[in-house]
Design an enzyme around this catalytic site. Structure first.
Site, PDB file in Angstrom:
ATOM      1  N   CYS A   1       1.021  -1.109  -0.265  1.00  0.00           N
ATOM      2  CA  CYS A   1       0.127  -0.209   0.463  1.00  0.00           C
ATOM      3  C   CYS A   1       1.042   1.166  -0.198  1.00  0.00           C
ATOM      4  O   CYS A   1       1.525   1.322   0.113  1.00  0.00           O
ATOM      5  CB  CYS A   1      -1.163   0.143   1.221  1.00  0.00           C
ATOM      6  SG  CYS A   1      -1.829  -1.547   1.289  1.00  0.00           S
TER       7      CYS A   1
ATOM      8  N   ARG B   1       2.230   0.684  -5.810  1.00  0.00           N
ATOM      9  CA  ARG B   1       2.347  -0.053  -4.651  1.00  0.00           C
ATOM     10  C   ARG B   1       1.636  -0.495  -4.308  1.00  0.00           C
ATOM     11  O   ARG B   1       0.663  -1.313  -3.529  1.00  0.00           O
ATOM     12  CB  ARG B   1       2.875   1.050  -3.469  1.00  0.00           C
ATOM     13  CG  ARG B   1       3.942   2.302  -3.622  1.00  0.00           C
ATOM     14  CD  ARG B   1       4.837   2.671  -2.861  1.00  0.00           C
ATOM     15  NE  ARG B   1       4.570   1.460  -1.082  1.00  0.00           N
ATOM     16  CZ  ARG B   1       5.361   1.533  -0.690  1.00  0.00           C
ATOM     17  NH1 ARG B   1       7.167   1.482  -1.554  1.00  0.00           N
ATOM     18  NH2 ARG B   1       5.449   0.550   0.225  1.00  0.00           N
TER      19      ARG B   1
ATOM     20  N   TRP C   1      -3.176  -2.117  -1.686  1.00  0.00           N
ATOM     21  CA  TRP C   1      -2.716  -3.815  -2.633  1.00  0.00           C
ATOM     22  C   TRP C   1      -3.300  -4.441  -1.398  1.00  0.00           C
ATOM     23  O   TRP C   1      -3.084  -4.558   0.397  1.00  0.00           O
ATOM     24  CB  TRP C   1      -1.945  -4.069  -2.112  1.00  0.00           C
ATOM     25  CG  TRP C   1      -1.462  -4.594  -3.527  1.00  0.00           C
ATOM     26  CD1 TRP C   1      -1.519  -5.599  -4.843  1.00  0.00           C
ATOM     27  CD2 TRP C   1      -1.175  -5.895  -2.612  1.00  0.00           C
ATOM     28  NE1 TRP C   1      -0.831  -6.333  -5.063  1.00  0.00           N
ATOM     29  CE2 TRP C   1      -0.368  -7.691  -3.697  1.00  0.00           C
ATOM     30  CE3 TRP C   1      -0.558  -6.773  -1.460  1.00  0.00           C
ATOM     31  CZ2 TRP C   1      -0.109  -8.611  -3.293  1.00  0.00           C
ATOM     32  CZ3 TRP C   1      -0.307  -8.267  -1.204  1.00  0.00           C
ATOM     33  CH2 TRP C   1       0.086  -8.486  -2.091  1.00  0.00           C
TER      34      TRP C   1
ATOM     35  N   ASN D   1       0.019   0.950   5.947  1.00  0.00           N
ATOM     36  CA  ASN D   1       0.765   0.141   5.060  1.00  0.00           C
ATOM     37  C   ASN D   1       1.547  -0.951   5.957  1.00  0.00           C
ATOM     38  O   ASN D   1       1.778  -0.436   6.623  1.00  0.00           O
ATOM     39  CB  ASN D   1       1.717   0.422   4.180  1.00  0.00           C
ATOM     40  CG  ASN D   1       2.422  -0.449   3.580  1.00  0.00           C
ATOM     41  OD1 ASN D   1       2.482  -1.385   2.987  1.00  0.00           O
ATOM     42  ND2 ASN D   1       4.148   0.222   3.472  1.00  0.00           N
ATOM     43  N   GLY D   2       1.087  -2.017   5.792  1.00  0.00           N
ATOM     44  CA  GLY D   2       1.627  -3.650   6.459  1.00  0.00           C
ATOM     45  C   GLY D   2       1.043  -4.306   6.646  1.00  0.00           C
ATOM     46  O   GLY D   2      -0.409  -4.380   6.815  1.00  0.00           O
TER      47      GLY D   2
ATOM     48  N   GLU E   1      13.519 -15.508 -16.312  1.00  0.00           N
ATOM     49  CA  GLU E   1      13.211 -13.973 -15.777  1.00  0.00           C
ATOM     50  C   GLU E   1      11.820 -13.429 -17.042  1.00  0.00           C
ATOM     51  O   GLU E   1      10.566 -13.131 -16.885  1.00  0.00           O
ATOM     52  CB  GLU E   1      14.195 -12.846 -16.576  1.00  0.00           C
ATOM     53  CG  GLU E   1      14.272 -11.758 -16.239  1.00  0.00           C
ATOM     54  CD  GLU E   1      13.302 -11.310 -14.844  1.00  0.00           C
ATOM     55  OE1 GLU E   1      12.672 -10.134 -14.932  1.00  0.00           O
ATOM     56  OE2 GLU E   1      12.787 -12.173 -14.195  1.00  0.00           O
TER      57      GLU E   1
ATOM     58  N   LYS F   1       8.097 -12.817 -16.401  1.00  0.00           N
ATOM     59  CA  LYS F   1       7.519 -11.356 -17.216  1.00  0.00           C
ATOM     60  C   LYS F   1       6.040 -11.534 -17.896  1.00  0.00           C
ATOM     61  O   LYS F   1       5.446 -10.808 -17.298  1.00  0.00           O
ATOM     62  CB  LYS F   1       8.508 -10.351 -18.729  1.00  0.00           C
ATOM     63  CG  LYS F   1       9.667 -10.085 -17.284  1.00  0.00           C
ATOM     64  CD  LYS F   1       8.519  -8.165 -16.786  1.00  0.00           C
ATOM     65  CE  LYS F   1       9.928  -8.169 -16.241  1.00  0.00           C
ATOM     66  NZ  LYS F   1      10.086  -9.647 -14.356  1.00  0.00           N
TER      67      LYS F   1
ATOM     68  N   GLU G   1       3.403 -12.303 -15.485  1.00  0.00           N
ATOM     69  CA  GLU G   1       2.999 -10.924 -15.245  1.00  0.00           C
ATOM     70  C   GLU G   1       1.806  -9.982 -15.190  1.00  0.00           C
ATOM     71  O   GLU G   1       0.997  -9.675 -14.936  1.00  0.00           O
ATOM     72  CB  GLU G   1       3.817 -10.008 -13.581  1.00  0.00           C
ATOM     73  CG  GLU G   1       4.851 -10.233 -14.422  1.00  0.00           C
ATOM     74  CD  GLU G   1       6.083  -9.465 -13.538  1.00  0.00           C
ATOM     75  OE1 GLU G   1       5.972  -9.317 -13.085  1.00  0.00           O
ATOM     76  OE2 GLU G   1       6.455  -9.317 -14.007  1.00  0.00           O
TER      77      GLU G   1
ATOM     78  N   HIS H   1      12.367 -36.230 -19.360  1.00  0.00           N
ATOM     79  CA  HIS H   1      12.436 -36.084 -17.380  1.00  0.00           C
ATOM     80  C   HIS H   1      11.300 -36.057 -16.659  1.00  0.00           C
ATOM     81  O   HIS H   1      10.975 -35.896 -15.918  1.00  0.00           O
ATOM     82  CB  HIS H   1      12.753 -35.829 -17.321  1.00  0.00           C
ATOM     83  CG  HIS H   1      14.708 -36.290 -17.231  1.00  0.00           C
ATOM     84  ND1 HIS H   1      14.958 -37.401 -17.130  1.00  0.00           N
ATOM     85  CD2 HIS H   1      15.298 -36.011 -18.000  1.00  0.00           C
ATOM     86  CE1 HIS H   1      16.665 -38.030 -16.520  1.00  0.00           C
ATOM     87  NE2 HIS H   1      16.755 -37.042 -17.594  1.00  0.00           N
TER      88      HIS H   1
ATOM     89  N   LYS I   1       4.896  -3.051  -6.425  1.00  0.00           N
ATOM     90  CA  LYS I   1       5.945  -2.823  -7.098  1.00  0.00           C
ATOM     91  C   LYS I   1       6.598  -3.132  -5.735  1.00  0.00           C
ATOM     92  O   LYS I   1       8.117  -3.681  -5.814  1.00  0.00           O
ATOM     93  CB  LYS I   1       6.068  -1.051  -7.450  1.00  0.00           C
ATOM     94  CG  LYS I   1       7.334  -1.115  -7.519  1.00  0.00           C
ATOM     95  CD  LYS I   1       7.375  -1.891  -9.141  1.00  0.00           C
ATOM     96  CE  LYS I   1       9.432  -1.505  -9.729  1.00  0.00           C
ATOM     97  NZ  LYS I   1       9.264  -1.842 -10.956  1.00  0.00           N
TER      98      LYS I   1
END
Length: 608
Positions: free
Chosen positions: A2, A27, A74, A100-101, A481, A485, A488, A504, A603
């Site tokens: 947040c 955020r 968030w 925030n938390g 990576e 990308k 997301e 395998h 973020k």
């Protein structure tokens, strides 16, 4: 996760708070809200969704007043909704809080407050805080806040205002980032610097267990127990235009194109007379470097993928055994750490909760900790023994691009420096590495010229719901990576596999027409990679190959190929990842999604 803002001064607070929230929307963007004292009561407006939804409500009914707090969310506790949006107010509507938390003991506190008759209007953990303030009110706002936080367990950055003492704001930090902006006749609270950069460049960074009392003319810093703190003001020298889109449609594309500059800036003054010089950043002398027995890379998400590349780089150049761990797992697996272990934590924001917890655990067990981060003054930067700053500049898009490549550059410099100090490479070999590093920005620019080619392939894969990346060695690390990308941004189910593992089990997933992206930049295993491509082609896969100029065998096997400039195999990840970033960007656009703000993500992940 947040974003928090607060303002106290002589100007109308509403637009200042909205402007600050717009800089913090990366955020979290599940909901947003403002609480502003209007001279008599605290006015509250909240809205689910993006900040523009809040702005629409405020167009109908504005919130007058010169002191207020704001929040962009968030969601962690409670689904996104108007009711769960911040700010939250107590039952008497005399206290307002943004948070925030995560409050880990909120259920226990909530049950006690309900037993006292308090009614909860949301599903959030934050509403416990504001009702706790009301319950503990003792006629003094500062003392009440100090009493309340003694009951809280978990992580919290708080901005608090009250109708009882409307001439002040109170900020509290524990395990979530918070800064104070210092103006003339006005002061600010924010989760991050860009939120207030338009109004002031002078800031205090709160440490864990600290708080601030703000009036229009003063900022008083103290510990939670009331002990006063004296601290020098930090002046931010960022160019405010770096936080704007600069003519690009999205921050992500702007940041992709900023990578040549970010690479140059991160190399910066660290190269002197064809040697790598990190003496101003790393306190390890030659003897201490030689005594390092093991290195642990610890990070999350994209930074973890940079660490995977780092494992190859450090072991190749410095010949030190390296492990790479996801930070959220590291401290729970009882890692073997000694005084001769170097722990390298990598975090774009420097506030990633899991990475910060891993750093503290490593230090508790006696390890030396080196941080690689993009934010000067962040928690990771302050708590590590040594710090390498990646000079990528502010990164706004949730999907990291230039932060990743800058992290890679820092890791290459570190590997070369260790090799140099351990005398494992000759002066000529170090000069060659440095020369190749200096050429990377131009080679990235060459790859960016193939944007239209990548766009065409991205459009073709956008209709698929499954996709695979294949690679060996460093190509596998980069494939992870690239896969992240794509997931997301486009929400395509994507997996990256070590190509040698196909037989395998994972070959069973290949079916007619499924897209496969094959990375083949490593000379020592190029032929084996071509054979793996033939295996998936034989089962009907549609393959995009990615290789360096001169490797023409691949195009005989794949359906399409992208050539990147020739570069040493060790440095290839910096170049190889660029087309994969563009691929994710254009696949996202083709599917009609928001590039800069993918769903469910934020973020900076500042809670576990």
């Amino acid at each position: 996760m947040c974003g928090i803002v607060g303002y106290i001064g002589e100007q109308q607070a509403q637009n200042i708070l909205l402007d600050g929230l717009s800089k913090l929307e990366y955020r979290g963007y599940d909901s947003a809200g403002l609480a502003i004292y209007n001279g008599e009561t605290i006015g509250l407006t909240k809205a689910m969704g993006r900040i523009r939804n809040l702005e629409d409500k405020l167009q109908v009914r504005s919130l007058p007043g010169t002191i207020g707090i704001g929040h962009t969310r968030w969601a962690t506790h409670g689904k996104p909704s108007d009711a769960n949006s911040h700010p939250h107010m107590d039952n008497s509507d005399r206290f307002a809080v943004v948070h925030n938390g995560i409050i880990e003991n909120y259920l226990e506190l909530k049950e006690k407050l309900i037993a006292k008759g308090y009614i909860f209007r949301s599903e959030t953990d934050t509403e416990v805080i504001v009702n706790l303030l009301a319950d503990l009110w003792n006629g003094d706002l500062l003392a009440t806040v100090q009493a309340a936080v003694k009951h809280l367990e978990g992580a919290y950055a708080l901005a608090i205002t009250s109708e009882y003492e409307p001439d002040k704001l109170i900020a509290v930090r524990y395990a979530s980032p918070l800064i104070i902006g210092i103006g003339q006749g006005e002061n600010f609270i924010a989760s991050d610097i860009p939120a207030i950069l338009k109004y002031t460049r002078d800031i205090y960074i709160l440490e864990d267990g600290e708080m601030a009392v703000l009036t229009p003319d003063h900022v008083h810093l103290m510990r939670l127990d009331g002990t006063k703190i004296e601290r020098d003001v930090m002046t931010v020298d960022w160019d405010i235009t770096t936080a704007e889109k600069g003519g690009y449609d999205h921050f992500m594309m702007k940041e992709i194109y900023e990578q040549p500059k970010a690479i140059r800036d991160t190399l910066g003054s660290r190269i002197k007379e064809e040697t790598v010089d990190l003496t101003n950043e790393i306190g390890l002398n030659k003897e201490e470097i030689n005594e390092i027995e093991r290195i642990h890379f610890v990070a999350c998400g994209t930074a973890y993928h940079a660490g995977l590349v780092g494992k190859y780089v450090i072991e190749d150049l410095a010949r030190i055994p390296v492990e790479c761990d996801v930070a959220s797992e590291y401290r729970y697996r009882n890692p073997i750490i000694t005084a001769k272990t170097l722990v390298i934590v990598v975090s774009q924001s420097g506030e990633t909760a899991d990475t910060l917890a891993a750093l503290r655990e490593a230090k508790r067990q006696g390890a030396r900790v080196l941080a690689i981060t993009n934010v000067v003054g962040s928690s990771v930067a302050r708590e590590a023994d040594d710090v390498m700053i990646t000079w990528a500049g502010p990164e706004i898009a949730v999907a990291s691009t230039k932060a990743y490549t800058s992290q890679l550059i820092a890791i290459y410099l570190l590997g070369a420096y260790f090799a140099q100090e351990k005398e494992l490479k000759t002066a000529a070999e170090i000069t060659t590495i440095i020369s190749e590093l200096k050429q990377l920005p131009e080679k990235v620019e060459e790859v960016l010229q193939q944007e239209e080619t990548v766009k065409a392939f991205a459009t073709s894969i956008a209709k698929h719901n499954n996709l695979f990346f294949l690679g060996r060695g460093l190509d596998n690390a980069v494939g992870l990576e690239g896969s992240l990308k794509l997931k997301e941004l486009s929400y395509i189910h994507s997996e990256a596999y070590a190509a040698g593992e196909l037989k395998h089990g994972t070959l069973a997933l290949i079916e007619e027409g499924i897209p496969v992206i094959a990375l083949a930049t490593q000379p020592a295993i190029y032929d084996k990679m071509v054979s793996n491509v033939e295996e998936v082609k034989a089962r009907g896969a549609h393959v995009l190959g990615l290789t360096t100029v001169g490797n023409n065998e691949l195009e005989k096997t794949v359906d399409e190929v992208i050539y990147i400039p020739a570069v040493s195999d060790l440095l290839s990840p910096v170049i190889t990842v660029i087309p994969l970033q563009l691929l994710a960007y254009y696949a996202c656009l083709a599917r009609g999604y928001d590039v800069d703000k993918p769903r469910n993500l934020a973020k900076s992940v500042t809670v576990e």
